[in-house]
Enzyme design. Structure first.
Site, mmCIF file in Angstrom:
data_model
loop_
_atom_site.group_PDB
_atom_site.id
_atom_site.type_symbol
_atom_site.label_atom_id
_atom_site.label_comp_id
_atom_site.label_asym_id
_atom_site.label_seq_id
_atom_site.Cartn_x
_atom_site.Cartn_y
_atom_site.Cartn_z
ATOM 1 N N CYS B 86 0.832 -1.203 0.000
ATOM 2 C CA CYS B 86 0.000 0.000 0.000
ATOM 3 C C CYS B 86 0.871 1.259 0.000
ATOM 4 C CB CYS B 86 -0.977 -0.050 1.175
ATOM 5 S SG CYS B 86 -2.376 1.069 0.950
ATOM 6 N N HIS B 196 -3.717 -5.388 1.104
ATOM 7 C CA HIS B 196 -3.160 -5.618 2.443
ATOM 8 C C HIS B 196 -3.253 -7.089 2.847
ATOM 9 C CE1 HIS B 196 -2.434 -1.511 3.819
ATOM 10 N NE2 HIS B 196 -3.529 -1.152 3.191
ATOM 11 N N GLU B 198 -1.609 -8.629 5.008
ATOM 12 C CA GLU B 198 -1.419 -8.793 6.457
ATOM 13 C C GLU B 198 -2.745 -8.738 7.209
ATOM 14 O OE1 GLU B 198 -0.795 -6.115 4.719
ATOM 15 O OE2 GLU B 198 -1.011 -4.261 5.871
#
Lengths: 79, 220
Positions: B86, B196, B198
């Site tokens: 990002c 994202h 994660e």
């Protein structure tokens, strides 16, 4: 000396903000508005008094930080 | 596997990234502040997401010129693995580690939703545990994720198999060229991506689709 720097998007690079402004101008009743392109304007104070050196310095600033030359052009004016 | 996560003012996904790395690799990453001039000895450095410097000037532009990025850049050119997610993708692109640029989303809206992410190249340090063509769910949260580059660069990226991730099933949230969601450098050591991963690795996230991406780090 003061460097006045204009940063504009290169031709062909999509400018959605310019498009939105174009639309809003239309909503306000402004006729005859063609394409709108949005840019940025910077004023940078320089201690340098030599014109050529100041331009060189401003150019290096543009290349290294002020503009992203992948998508932007810059124009330097010294005053 | 030792990793470091770089922190700039305005970054806000560094804890999620550190938790994800620790959860999968078993080793707590080192957090590195942007004013530091030398990275600790690690196998991977991650530039996480957020809004470094409030996206002033251009997203990622100021962070890309910070002291720690000089060292990251030098080490990346020598083969250190770098992952930018990002804002991290924007930062490493601004730093010149990857070609092209991420500009304002085509429809000007900030997007915060799940997309379908297709693994286009599974021979990378972040995708080797998934099959080529595998499609996973992954969240995105960005206002400037529209990837663009000049036609020659695009040709090279596509021809050299350097598009690592693509938005699939019409979920391109930002207008990115060729639905590009993530790319890598020529050496395959630097990967940048807008989504994202994660945030899609624990059951509490709703899905664990992106866990294999982090597991890939163990094999790399």
């Amino acid at each position: 000396m003061r460097a006045k720097i204009k940063v504009t998007l290169k031709t062909g690079v999509l400018d959605p903000q310019g498009k939105a402004i174009e639309g809003a101008l239309g909503h306000l009743g402004f006729g005859g508005v063609g394409e709108v392109r949005q840019g940025k304007y910077f004023e940078i104070e320089l201690a340098e008094t030599d014109h050529a050196k100041a331009r060189e310095q401003a150019k290096a600033m543009c290349e290294k930080l002020i503009a992203n030359t992948v998508i932007e052009n810059y124009d330097i004016e010294l005053a | 596997m030792k990793s470091a996560v770089v922190v700039f003012p305005g970054i806000n996904r560094e804890r999620d990234m550190m938790l994800a790395l620790e959860s999968v690799t078993g080793t707590r990453p080192v957090s590195v502040w942007h004013t530091e001039t030398e990275l600790p000895k690690v196998d991977l450095v991650v530039v996480p997401g957020g809004f470094s410097y409030g996206d002033y000037l251009r997203c990622g532009a100021i962070a890309a010129r910070s002291p720690i990025m000089q060292d990251i850049r030098a080490k990346a050119l020598k083969g250190l693995k770098v992952l930018g997610v990002c804002n991290g993708f924007q930062i490493i692109t601004e730093a010149g580690l990857l070609p092209g640029v991420l500009v304002r989303n085509k429809d000007l809206r900030f997007v915060c939703r799940r997309v379908k992410l297709k693994v286009e190249n599974n021979r990378t340090f972040f995708t080797n545990r998934l099959a080529k063509g595998a499609v996973v769910s992954c969240p995105v949260a960005h206002g400037e994720g529209n990837y663009i580059c000049d036609p020659d660069t695009l040709k090279r990226l596509e021809g050299d198999n350097r598009v690592v991730f693509r938005y699939a099933e019409n979920t391109n949230p930002n207008g990115a060229l060729n639905d590009i969601a993530g790319i890598m450098n020529e050496a395959g050591t630097v990967i940048g991506m807008m989504p994202h991963p994660e945030n899609m690795i624990e059951p509490l996230h709703g899905k664990t689709d992106c866990r294999p991406l982090f597991e890939s780090l163990l094999a790399a």
